[in-house]
Design a protein around this motif. Structure first.
Motif, PDB file in Angstrom:
ATOM      1  N   HIS A  26       0.785  -1.237   0.000  1.00 42.59           N
ATOM      2  CA  HIS A  26       0.000   0.000   0.000  1.00 42.59           C
ATOM      3  C   HIS A  26       0.818   1.289   0.000  1.00 42.59           C
ATOM      4  CE1 HIS A  26      -3.776  -2.130   0.501  1.00 42.59           C
ATOM      5  NE2 HIS A  26      -3.131  -2.932   1.326  1.00 42.59           N
ATOM      6  N   ARG A  29       0.388   3.777  -3.115  1.00 40.89           N
ATOM      7  CA  ARG A  29      -0.931   4.425  -3.160  1.00 40.89           C
ATOM      8  C   ARG A  29      -1.044   5.498  -2.080  1.00 40.89           C
ATOM      9  NH1 ARG A  29      -6.415   1.042  -2.849  1.00 40.89           N
ATOM     10  NH2 ARG A  29      -6.648   1.450  -5.043  1.00 40.89           N
ATOM     11  N   ASP A  64     -13.029  -5.353   8.841  1.00 39.63           N
ATOM     12  CA  ASP A  64     -13.163  -5.652   7.412  1.00 39.63           C
ATOM     13  C   ASP A  64     -14.620  -5.750   6.961  1.00 39.63           C
ATOM     14  OD1 ASP A  64     -13.656  -8.086   8.688  1.00 39.63           O
ATOM     15  OD2 ASP A  64     -12.658  -9.244   7.113  1.00 39.63           O
ATOM     16  N   ARG A  66     -16.675  -3.292   7.599  1.00 39.67           N
ATOM     17  CA  ARG A  66     -17.041  -1.895   7.348  1.00 39.67           C
ATOM     18  C   ARG A  66     -16.336  -1.303   6.135  1.00 39.67           C
ATOM     19  NH1 ARG A  66     -16.533   1.765  12.214  1.00 39.67           N
ATOM     20  NH2 ARG A  66     -17.842   3.048  10.896  1.00 39.67           N
ATOM     21  N   SER A  67     -15.119  -1.763   5.859  1.00 39.50           N
ATOM     22  CA  SER A  67     -14.373  -1.210   4.724  1.00 39.50           C
ATOM     23  C   SER A  67     -13.219  -2.130   4.358  1.00 39.50           C
ATOM     24  CB  SER A  67     -13.821   0.175   5.064  1.00 39.50           C
ATOM     25  OG  SER A  67     -12.777   0.088   6.006  1.00 39.50           O
ATOM     26  N   GLN A  68     -12.647  -1.843   3.206  1.00 38.16           N
ATOM     27  CA  GLN A  68     -11.416  -2.525   2.823  1.00 38.16           C
ATOM     28  C   GLN A  68     -10.270  -1.889   3.600  1.00 38.16           C
ATOM     29  OE1 GLN A  68     -10.978  -2.067  -1.381  1.00 38.16           O
ATOM     30  NE2 GLN A  68     -12.504  -3.627  -1.843  1.00 38.16           N
ATOM     31  N   SER A  70      -7.476  -0.820   2.468  1.00 35.03           N
ATOM     32  CA  SER A  70      -6.956   0.354   1.751  1.00 35.03           C
ATOM     33  C   SER A  70      -7.798   1.595   2.041  1.00 35.03           C
ATOM     34  CB  SER A  70      -6.884   0.088   0.252  1.00 35.03           C
ATOM     35  OG  SER A  70      -8.166  -0.215  -0.262  1.00 35.03           O
ATOM     36  N   THR A  71      -9.104   1.443   2.133  1.00 42.37           N
ATOM     37  CA  THR A  71      -9.981   2.576   2.450  1.00 42.37           C
ATOM     38  C   THR A  71      -9.703   3.086   3.853  1.00 42.37           C
ATOM     39  OG1 THR A  71     -11.679   1.653   1.015  1.00 42.37           O
ATOM     40  CG2 THR A  71     -12.390   3.313   2.614  1.00 42.37           C
ATOM     41  N   TRP A  72      -9.578   2.160   4.783  1.00 37.99           N
ATOM     42  CA  TRP A  72      -9.278   2.518   6.169  1.00 37.99           C
ATOM     43  C   TRP A  72      -7.939   3.246   6.253  1.00 37.99           C
ATOM     44  CZ3 TRP A  72      -5.619   0.365   9.733  1.00 37.99           C
ATOM     45  CH2 TRP A  72      -5.869   0.624  11.083  1.00 37.99           C
ATOM     46  N   LEU A  74      -6.345   4.920   3.834  1.00 35.55           N
ATOM     47  CA  LEU A  74      -6.419   6.244   3.208  1.00 35.55           C
ATOM     48  C   LEU A  74      -7.201   7.233   4.071  1.00 35.55           C
ATOM     49  CD1 LEU A  74      -6.828   5.311  -0.554  1.00 35.55           C
ATOM     50  CD2 LEU A  74      -4.773   6.158   0.603  1.00 35.55           C
ATOM     51  N   THR A  75      -8.128   6.740   4.864  1.00 30.86           N
ATOM     52  CA  THR A  75      -8.830   7.623   5.799  1.00 30.86           C
ATOM     53  C   THR A  75      -7.871   8.126   6.863  1.00 30.86           C
ATOM     54  OG1 THR A  75     -10.917   6.465   5.413  1.00 30.86           O
ATOM     55  CG2 THR A  75     -10.750   7.750   7.448  1.00 30.86           C
ATOM     56  N   ARG A  78      -5.735  10.757   5.122  1.00 31.36           N
ATOM     57  CA  ARG A  78      -6.436  12.037   4.962  1.00 31.36           C
ATOM     58  C   ARG A  78      -6.475  12.792   6.274  1.00 31.36           C
ATOM     59  NH1 ARG A  78     -12.531  11.757   4.856  1.00 31.36           N
ATOM     60  NH2 ARG A  78     -11.886  11.444   6.976  1.00 31.36           N
TER      61      ARG A  78
END
Length: 83
Positions: A26, A29, A64, A66-68, A70-72, A74-75, A78
């Motif tokens: 990761h 990304r 897992d 609630r989200s992937q 990678s999404t977690w 990137l949150t 951010r």
């Protein structure tokens, strides 16, 4: 079970070296995402390191359903950039 979830489970059972696989999968990304937000390479590098340290420390809170991963991740990135 996907590769990320397998690595996460290994880390949570004490195999901290398994986190390296998550970082390797990761890091590009996350770096690209952070660099687009902060527009400064050296700052982005520092922030990406902070993101992965935070992810390691909070890995037990990842869900897992609630989200992937990678999404977690990137949150976290951010939020680090905004702070």
């Amino acid at each position: 079970m996907d590769e990320d979830q397998s690595s996460i489970e290994r880390v949570l059972t004490g195999d901290v070296e398994a986190f390296r696989g998550l970082v390797e999968r990761h890091q590009r990304r996350v770096f690209g995402f952070v660099r687009n937000l902060v527009r400064n390479g050296p700052d982005a590098e520092d922030l990406v390191q902070d993101v992965f340290v935070a992810a390691f420390r909070k890995l037990d809170s990842f869900d897992d359903r609630r989200s992937q991963f990678s999404t977690w991740l990137l949150t976290i990135a951010r939020n680090r950039c905004l702070n």
